[in-house]
Design a protein around this motif. Structure first.
Motif, PDB file in Angstrom:
ATOM      1  N   ILE A 138      -5.225  -4.359   9.075  1.00 23.09           N
ATOM      2  CA  ILE A 138      -3.864  -4.902   9.000  1.00 23.09           C
ATOM      3  C   ILE A 138      -3.824  -6.010   7.950  1.00 23.09           C
ATOM      4  O   ILE A 138      -4.630  -6.947   7.996  1.00 23.09           O
ATOM      5  N   ILE A 139      -2.898  -5.899   7.029  1.00 23.83           N
ATOM      6  CA  ILE A 139      -2.758  -6.892   5.955  1.00 23.83           C
ATOM      7  C   ILE A 139      -1.519  -7.743   6.230  1.00 23.83           C
ATOM      8  O   ILE A 139      -0.403  -7.217   6.302  1.00 23.83           O
ATOM      9  N   PRO A 140      -1.687  -9.059   6.387  1.00 19.75           N
ATOM     10  CA  PRO A 140      -0.523  -9.919   6.618  1.00 19.75           C
ATOM     11  C   PRO A 140       0.129 -10.341   5.297  1.00 19.75           C
ATOM     12  O   PRO A 140      -0.557 -10.654   4.316  1.00 19.75           O
ATOM     13  N   ILE A 141       1.437 -10.319   5.297  1.00 17.48           N
ATOM     14  CA  ILE A 141       2.223 -10.794   4.149  1.00 17.48           C
ATOM     15  C   ILE A 141       3.190 -11.841   4.664  1.00 17.48           C
ATOM     16  O   ILE A 141       3.901 -11.607   5.648  1.00 17.48           O
ATOM     17  N   THR A 142       3.219 -12.978   4.023  1.00 19.78           N
ATOM     18  CA  THR A 142       4.220 -13.975   4.393  1.00 19.78           C
ATOM     19  C   THR A 142       5.202 -14.187   3.257  1.00 19.78           C
ATOM     20  O   THR A 142       4.830 -14.209   2.078  1.00 19.78           O
ATOM     21  N   TYR A 143       6.430 -14.300   3.633  1.00 16.47           N
ATOM     22  CA  TYR A 143       7.502 -14.643   2.704  1.00 16.47           C
ATOM     23  C   TYR A 143       7.240 -16.055   2.182  1.00 16.47           C
ATOM     24  O   TYR A 143       6.628 -16.883   2.862  1.00 16.47           O
ATOM     25  N   ALA A 185       4.548  -6.400  -2.870  1.00 17.65           N
ATOM     26  CA  ALA A 185       3.565  -6.936  -1.926  1.00 17.65           C
ATOM     27  C   ALA A 185       3.225  -5.896  -0.863  1.00 17.65           C
ATOM     28  O   ALA A 185       2.055  -5.747  -0.466  1.00 17.65           O
ATOM     29  N   PHE A 186       4.226  -5.154  -0.405  1.00 21.22           N
ATOM     30  CA  PHE A 186       3.983  -4.081   0.570  1.00 21.22           C
ATOM     31  C   PHE A 186       3.088  -3.007  -0.052  1.00 21.22           C
ATOM     32  O   PHE A 186       2.169  -2.500   0.601  1.00 21.22           O
ATOM     33  N   GLU A 187       3.371  -2.646  -1.287  1.00 18.54           N
ATOM     34  CA  GLU A 187       2.551  -1.634  -1.959  1.00 18.54           C
ATOM     35  C   GLU A 187       1.100  -2.096  -2.074  1.00 18.54           C
ATOM     36  O   GLU A 187       0.161  -1.323  -1.836  1.00 18.54           O
ATOM     37  N   TYR A 188       0.927  -3.366  -2.428  1.00 18.24           N
ATOM     38  CA  TYR A 188      -0.420  -3.950  -2.518  1.00 18.24           C
ATOM     39  C   TYR A 188      -1.113  -3.859  -1.166  1.00 18.24           C
ATOM     40  O   TYR A 188      -2.284  -3.457  -1.070  1.00 18.24           O
ATOM     41  N   ALA A 189      -0.392  -4.210  -0.104  1.00 20.07           N
ATOM     42  CA  ALA A 189      -0.981  -4.220   1.233  1.00 20.07           C
ATOM     43  C   ALA A 189      -1.401  -2.823   1.677  1.00 20.07           C
ATOM     44  O   ALA A 189      -2.479  -2.646   2.260  1.00 20.07           O
ATOM     45  N   PHE A 190      -0.581  -1.825   1.389  1.00 20.88           N
ATOM     46  CA  PHE A 190      -0.929  -0.469   1.813  1.00 20.88           C
ATOM     47  C   PHE A 190      -2.041   0.134   0.947  1.00 20.88           C
ATOM     48  O   PHE A 190      -2.709   1.076   1.379  1.00 20.88           O
ATOM     49  N   GLU A 191      -2.224  -0.393  -0.238  1.00 18.10           N
ATOM     50  CA  GLU A 191      -3.386   0.017  -1.033  1.00 18.10           C
ATOM     51  C   GLU A 191      -4.679  -0.541  -0.447  1.00 18.10           C
ATOM     52  O   GLU A 191      -5.735   0.081  -0.510  1.00 18.10           O
ATOM     53  N   LYS A 192      -4.566  -1.740   0.154  1.00 20.89           N
ATOM     54  CA  LYS A 192      -5.741  -2.422   0.691  1.00 20.89           C
ATOM     55  C   LYS A 192      -5.998  -2.085   2.161  1.00 20.89           C
ATOM     56  O   LYS A 192      -7.140  -2.184   2.621  1.00 20.89           O
ATOM     57  N   LEU A 212       1.613  -6.684   8.586  1.00 18.93           N
ATOM     58  CA  LEU A 212       2.310  -7.651   9.440  1.00 18.93           C
ATOM     59  C   LEU A 212       3.100  -8.544   8.504  1.00 18.93           C
ATOM     60  O   LEU A 212       2.520  -9.253   7.670  1.00 18.93           O
ATOM     61  N   PHE A 213       4.434  -8.501   8.620  1.00 20.53           N
ATOM     62  CA  PHE A 213       5.285  -9.265   7.706  1.00 20.53           C
ATOM     63  C   PHE A 213       5.940 -10.419   8.439  1.00 20.53           C
ATOM     64  O   PHE A 213       6.579 -10.234   9.477  1.00 20.53           O
ATOM     65  N   LEU A 214       5.809 -11.620   7.874  1.00 24.84           N
ATOM     66  CA  LEU A 214       6.352 -12.831   8.481  1.00 24.84           C
ATOM     67  C   LEU A 214       7.090 -13.670   7.422  1.00 24.84           C
ATOM     68  O   LEU A 214       6.760 -13.580   6.246  1.00 24.84           O
ATOM     69  N   PRO A 215       8.002 -14.572   7.814  1.00 27.89           N
ATOM     70  CA  PRO A 215       8.622 -14.653   9.131  1.00 27.89           C
ATOM     71  C   PRO A 215       9.981 -13.976   9.203  1.00 27.89           C
ATOM     72  O   PRO A 215      10.618 -14.010  10.251  1.00 27.89           O
ATOM     73  N   GLY A 217      11.995  -8.020   5.747  1.00 25.08           N
ATOM     74  CA  GLY A 217      10.994  -6.994   6.002  1.00 25.08           C
ATOM     75  C   GLY A 217      11.618  -5.630   6.233  1.00 25.08           C
ATOM     76  O   GLY A 217      11.150  -4.609   5.696  1.00 25.08           O
ATOM     77  N   GLU A 218      12.687  -5.588   7.015  1.00 18.68           N
ATOM     78  CA  GLU A 218      13.348  -4.309   7.290  1.00 18.68           C
ATOM     79  C   GLU A 218      13.992  -3.745   6.030  1.00 18.68           C
ATOM     80  O   GLU A 218      13.899  -2.537   5.758  1.00 18.68           O
ATOM     81  N   ASN A 219      14.640  -4.602   5.247  1.00 19.24           N
ATOM     82  CA  ASN A 219      15.263  -4.127   4.013  1.00 19.24           C
ATOM     83  C   ASN A 219      14.230  -3.622   3.022  1.00 19.24           C
ATOM     84  O   ASN A 219      14.471  -2.651   2.292  1.00 19.24           O
ATOM     85  N   THR A 220      13.062  -4.257   3.001  1.00 18.79           N
ATOM     86  CA  THR A 220      11.984  -3.802   2.118  1.00 18.79           C
ATOM     87  C   THR A 220      11.437  -2.460   2.598  1.00 18.79           C
ATOM     88  O   THR A 220      11.166  -1.566   1.775  1.00 18.79           O
ATOM     89  N   ALA A 221      11.270  -2.295   3.901  1.00 14.37           N
ATOM     90  CA  ALA A 221      10.794  -1.024   4.448  1.00 14.37           C
ATOM     91  C   ALA A 221      11.749   0.110   4.086  1.00 14.37           C
ATOM     92  O   ALA A 221      11.331   1.213   3.717  1.00 14.37           O
TER      93      ALA A 221
END
Length: 377
Positions: free
Chosen positions: A146-151, A178-185, A190-193, A198-202
């Protein structure tokens, strides 16, 4: 734990990250406007190149009129880092001043005029909460990476946490990268806060069916095992200003102004973003108005001070606040008033530093790494 309302988040001093909350001295509380302006200008003349003032887009006119730079939070931090000024006065909120401290030189001092300017959304993802949630979620999915991303709108300790777990920081304009980077890794995010960003990006990535929400305030909420089944886990946080916008506001503005186009910030609810003509960061909103044809009408769904700035700066465009008189300002930004600015500047003239923002060295190094990863994408 009971979820606090926004008003409670803004007034409960236990939620402030910094212990020292210096009150404005009585002699500064009732300054007459013209006299206050004279004193600010006199202090700035005395300090010269030793000070640079940063004014966030959401600040009131009385602050931005004294700013050397006006813009988004991270953009302003970069301007400070490129300046030679010894003192950086940040007309923003706590997390913004922390970011400035992270990327400026060690011989630069960052000052926040009022320590009570603490972003409620950043306060919705405190380090202890995140540590606890992380332990539960990772235990429920032991084989997942799981890769955490914070705004960007988060405290330095959360940025540091994300870096320590292989994650990074994002802005509203590069969240999809950032999401693309996370799914590559890794396997999950986990997107905060900010759950709305997060939903609009998804949705932008075609992953709207891969979302689960983690509510740290509700002990009776979804179990970690259930949440961990999803590829995108959204923290239950939000911006008090942008969550207020509704599709009814869009319908009303279009009924009253048939030619109006609507642009909103991606911190707005999903249905609002879908109903708008365009969505984008404050920089995108500014660029849209700057490049609009004379006579065009644009209704803007963001903090009211930015809307008022754009109306003033671009009189050839008909700029409207999306929710009319019901639009609100950012209560945290409101804490940075001109009286506080006068005080911290005159204290610097007298050789005294007030309300210095200083991120702890280890935290600063890790948070800087999270920012570096963002820049790499």
């Amino acid at each position: 734990m009971v979820k606090m309302e926004t008003a409670e988040l803004e007034t409960d001093l236990s939620l402030f990250k910094y212990d020292s909350l210096e009150q404005l001295p009585p002699q500064y509380r009732d300054l007459e406007t013209s006299k206050r302006t004279e004193r600010i200008e006199a202090a700035l003349e005395e300090l010269g190149d030793d000070v640079v003032i940063l004014g966030h887009n959401y600040q009131r006119q009385e602050i931005v009129e004294h700013a050397d730079f006006i813009g988004d939070s991270y953009q302003l931090s970069k301007e400070a880092a490129n300046a030679d000024a010894e003192y950086v006065i940040f007309g923003g909120v706590t997390f913004m001043a922390e970011s400035a401290d992270i990327i400026t030189d060690d011989d630069q001092t960052v000052i926040l005029p009022s320590m009570e300017a603490s972003c409620p959304m950043a306060g919705m993802a405190e380090a202890l909460q995140v540590d606890s949630a992380w332990a539960e979620i990772t235990a429920a999915a032991p084989d997942a990476n799981i890769i955490p991303i914070t705004y960007m709108n988060s405290y330095a300790d959360l940025k540091a946490f994300c870096a320590s777990q292989g994650g990074l920081v994002c802005t509203s304009s590069n969240a999809h990268k950032a999401f693309e980077y996370a799914f590559e890794k890794g396997d999950k995010v986990l997107f905060l806060p900010d759950k709305h960003l997060g939903e609009n990006t998804a949705h932008r990535m075609g992953m709207e069916d891969a979302i689960a929400e983690w509510d740290p305030w509700d002990p009776e909420g979804k179990a970690a095992a259930e949440v961990a089944e999803s590829d995108i886990i959204l923290w239950d946080g939000y911006c008090q200003v942008h969550e207020r916008f509704t599709t009814d506001h869009i319908e009303q503005v279009r009924d009253a102004n048939p030619d109006a186009q609507v642009i909103v910030h991606p911190e707005c609810r999903r249905e609002v973003v879908e109903a708008a003509d365009k969505a984008g960061s404050t920089a995108t909103i500014c660029e849209t108005i700057e490049t609009a044809d004379p006579g065009e009408t644009w209704a803007i769904g963001t903090e009211i001070h930015l809307t008022e700035h754009l109306k003033r700066w671009h009189p050839e465009v008909n700029v409207l606040p999306l929710c009319g008189d019901a639009c609100m300002d950012c209560n945290a930004m409101r804490q940075i008033d001109p009286n506080y600015l006068t005080w911290v500047l005159e204290e610097l003239v007298a050789g005294r530093e007030r309300n210095v923002i200083e991120v702890a060295p280890e935290e600063k190094e890790l948070a800087g790494l999270a920012l570096e990863r963002m820049l790499e994408i």
